[in-house]
Design an enzyme around this catalytic site. Structure first.
Site, PDB file in Angstrom:
ATOM      1  N   GLN A 139      10.876 -31.095  -2.900  1.00 46.15           N
ATOM      2  CA  GLN A 139      11.046 -29.737  -2.382  1.00 46.15           C
ATOM      3  C   GLN A 139      10.264 -29.577  -1.084  1.00 46.15           C
ATOM      4  O   GLN A 139       9.040 -29.651  -1.084  1.00 46.15           O
ATOM      5  CB  GLN A 139      10.552 -28.743  -3.436  1.00 46.15           C
ATOM      6  CG  GLN A 139      10.626 -27.292  -3.018  1.00 46.15           C
ATOM      7  CD  GLN A 139      10.258 -26.366  -4.154  1.00 46.15           C
ATOM      8  OE1 GLN A 139      10.972 -26.280  -5.141  1.00 46.15           O
ATOM      9  NE2 GLN A 139       9.147 -25.671  -4.029  1.00 46.15           N
ATOM     10  N   SER A 199       6.741 -25.764   1.528  1.00 45.82           N
ATOM     11  CA  SER A 199       5.416 -25.441   2.075  1.00 45.82           C
ATOM     12  C   SER A 199       5.181 -26.123   3.418  1.00 45.82           C
ATOM     13  O   SER A 199       5.646 -27.239   3.653  1.00 45.82           O
ATOM     14  CB  SER A 199       4.325 -25.871   1.094  1.00 45.82           C
ATOM     15  OG  SER A 199       4.451 -25.191  -0.131  1.00 45.82           O
ATOM     16  N   SER A 227       5.517 -32.862  -3.591  1.00 45.90           N
ATOM     17  CA  SER A 227       5.371 -33.763  -4.731  1.00 45.90           C
ATOM     18  C   SER A 227       6.466 -34.817  -4.730  1.00 45.90           C
ATOM     19  O   SER A 227       7.641 -34.504  -4.561  1.00 45.90           O
ATOM     20  CB  SER A 227       5.420 -32.972  -6.040  1.00 45.90           C
ATOM     21  OG  SER A 227       4.400 -32.004  -6.095  1.00 45.90           O
ATOM     22  N   GLU A 282      11.696 -22.143 -10.921  1.00 42.23           N
ATOM     23  CA  GLU A 282      10.395 -22.797 -11.010  1.00 42.23           C
ATOM     24  C   GLU A 282       9.430 -21.979 -11.855  1.00 42.23           C
ATOM     25  O   GLU A 282       8.681 -22.519 -12.677  1.00 42.23           O
ATOM     26  CB  GLU A 282       9.817 -23.023  -9.615  1.00 42.23           C
ATOM     27  CG  GLU A 282       8.474 -23.738  -9.618  1.00 42.23           C
ATOM     28  CD  GLU A 282       7.971 -24.050  -8.222  1.00 42.23           C
ATOM     29  OE1 GLU A 282       6.940 -24.733  -8.114  1.00 42.23           O
ATOM     30  OE2 GLU A 282       8.601 -23.615  -7.242  1.00 42.23           O
ATOM     31  N   SER A 290       1.506 -18.346  -5.193  1.00 44.86           N
ATOM     32  CA  SER A 290       0.106 -18.317  -5.602  1.00 44.86           C
ATOM     33  C   SER A 290      -0.178 -17.151  -6.542  1.00 44.86           C
ATOM     34  O   SER A 290       0.632 -16.242  -6.730  1.00 44.86           O
ATOM     35  CB  SER A 290      -0.797 -18.202  -4.376  1.00 44.86           C
ATOM     36  OG  SER A 290      -0.722 -16.899  -3.832  1.00 44.86           O
TER      37      SER A 290
END
Length: 395
Positions: A126, A129, A161, A243, A377
């Site tokens: 993904q 970010s 990741s 997610e 977050s």
């Protein structure tokens, strides 16, 4: 909200448990430690899940899934965890990218990408970010410029990741101006495309689960756009909702983790040889964690019940994530506190392997801090809960 299995669910659980009892002993040796060495080993296991009809349980049958509801999928996840089945390397593909393509993708994209996710052929990452953007996803600066037949992408992503083993990526890039949440487009990107480079980032355990990805004039065709050009924010919110469902229902089985803590306490003793289980402060702490783990399980069941009835993922997933993250941190930290000197690896004698309990809790303690950022977050989740659950005005 029904917590017990229906007769059909109980039959499915028994069938999964019987299949795992036969399949697990036939795994080819132990799972490799390094992520880069794990792909071939994992792909064999994923192929077996696919052939047995257990891959993509909640996906539509026409795309290789089983069309099962969220409760059935949760039962399967519980049984995998109980049996100690291999970690899923393609969580982003099966839980985020795949459902997003099913919901928003073109027929061509569905035919091209969905089956390889389920049968273990292709792994996804993904690319959301970016450096200096933090959790403010709308401030992304990666830019896609229109070219003949497609788009040229320039930018940088971080904290990706498994990018070093991924075949494809879901990618957000800015394609227009105007308001922050407008002018963003959602792309499907082959990681082998010219101009894509991956730099692994080693974390505190010395492993490289995360990566920095550079996009240097990368070309993707028009067919790589998911949804509408400049309409990628809506698609991205769909991905993040998938997610958050995964996080809210538990990437970590917290009730099992607490039971493992109880077992560790039962066999443990303090420096003077007194049983840990006899210490009031230990008993009080484990009771607190057990109660919180049960509460987390119930929140997860609430999310699953809503999904099973066809409801879209709502703000309750943010509540689940807010509850889950500090709980996992506290479980891991308490597990470390039961070991001498807090389970610090560096104090083990040279050549002496670290205690298995220490390894597990230290890894979980590090990973839990990252989970507080993944999927939005803690501060983002608090805003969602405040505005959409409590009805507070936007600030």
């Amino acid at each position: 909200m029904e917590l017990s299995d229906s007769p059909q669910e109980a039959e499915f659980r028994a069938r999964v448990r019987a299949w795992l009892a036969e399949a697990m002993p036939t795994l080819p040796g132990s799972e490799p430690a390094r992520l880069e060495d794990r792909r071939t080993w994992w792909s064999q296991w994923q192929r077996r899940l696919f052939e047995a009809g257990f891959a993509g349980l909640s996906w539509p049958a026409e795309y290789g899934g089983a069309g099962a509801d969220a409760k059935t999928k949760a039962i399967f996840t519980e049984e995998l965890d109980r049996a100690g089945a291999p970690e899923r390397l393609n969580i982003i593909g099966e839980d985020f990218a795949g459902p997003t393509i099913v919901a928003f993708g073109s027929d061509e994209q569905k035919q091209r990408y969905l089956r390889p996710i389920l049968d273990g052929t292709e792994i996804w990452c993904q690319l959301f970010s970016e450096p200096e953007s933090g959790s403010d996803l709308a401030s992304l600066r990666t830019k896609a410029t229109k070219a003949e037949g497609g788009w040229r992408i320039q930018g940088q992503k971080i904290w990706t990741s498994r990018a070093q083993i991924a075949d494809n990526a879901i990618l957000l890039a800015r394609t227009g101006g105007g308001e922050r949440h407008r002018g963003i487009t959602y792309f499907l990107l082959p990681m082998s495309a010219p101009g894509v480079s991956v730099r692994p980032l080693a974390h505190m355990l010395g492993e490289a689960e995360f990566n920095e990805v550079f996009l240097d004039d990368v070309f993707v065709p028009d067919s790589a756009v998911v949804g509408e050009v400049d309409g990628g924010w809506r698609v991205a919110m769909g991905t993040l909702a998938f997610e958050r469902v995964g996080i809210a229902t538990g990437r970590v089985n917290t009730t099992r983790a607490v039971r493992d803590l109880v077992a560790q306490i039962e066999r443990g003793a303090d420096d003077e040889g007194h049983p840990l289980a006899a210490k009031p402060e230990v008993r009080q702490r484990i009771a607190d964690l057990y109660g919180r783990a049960l509460t987390h399980y119930l929140i997860g069941q609430r999310v699953i019940t809503g999904a099973a009835s066809g409801e879209p993922p709502g703000p309750v997933t943010s509540i689940g994530k807010l509850y889950f993250c500090p709980l996992v941190e506290d479980i891991a930290d308490f597990g470390l506190a039961l070991s001498e000197l807090g389970g610090q690896f560096g104090l083990a004698a040279e050549g002496e392997p670290a205690d298995a309990d220490q390894q597990r809790w230290l890894r979980l303690a590090y990973q839990a801090r990252g989970t507080a950022i993944a999927g939005g977050s803690t501060f983002i989740q608090r805003n969602i809960a405040a505005e959409r659950v409590l009805g507070m005005p936007r600030n």
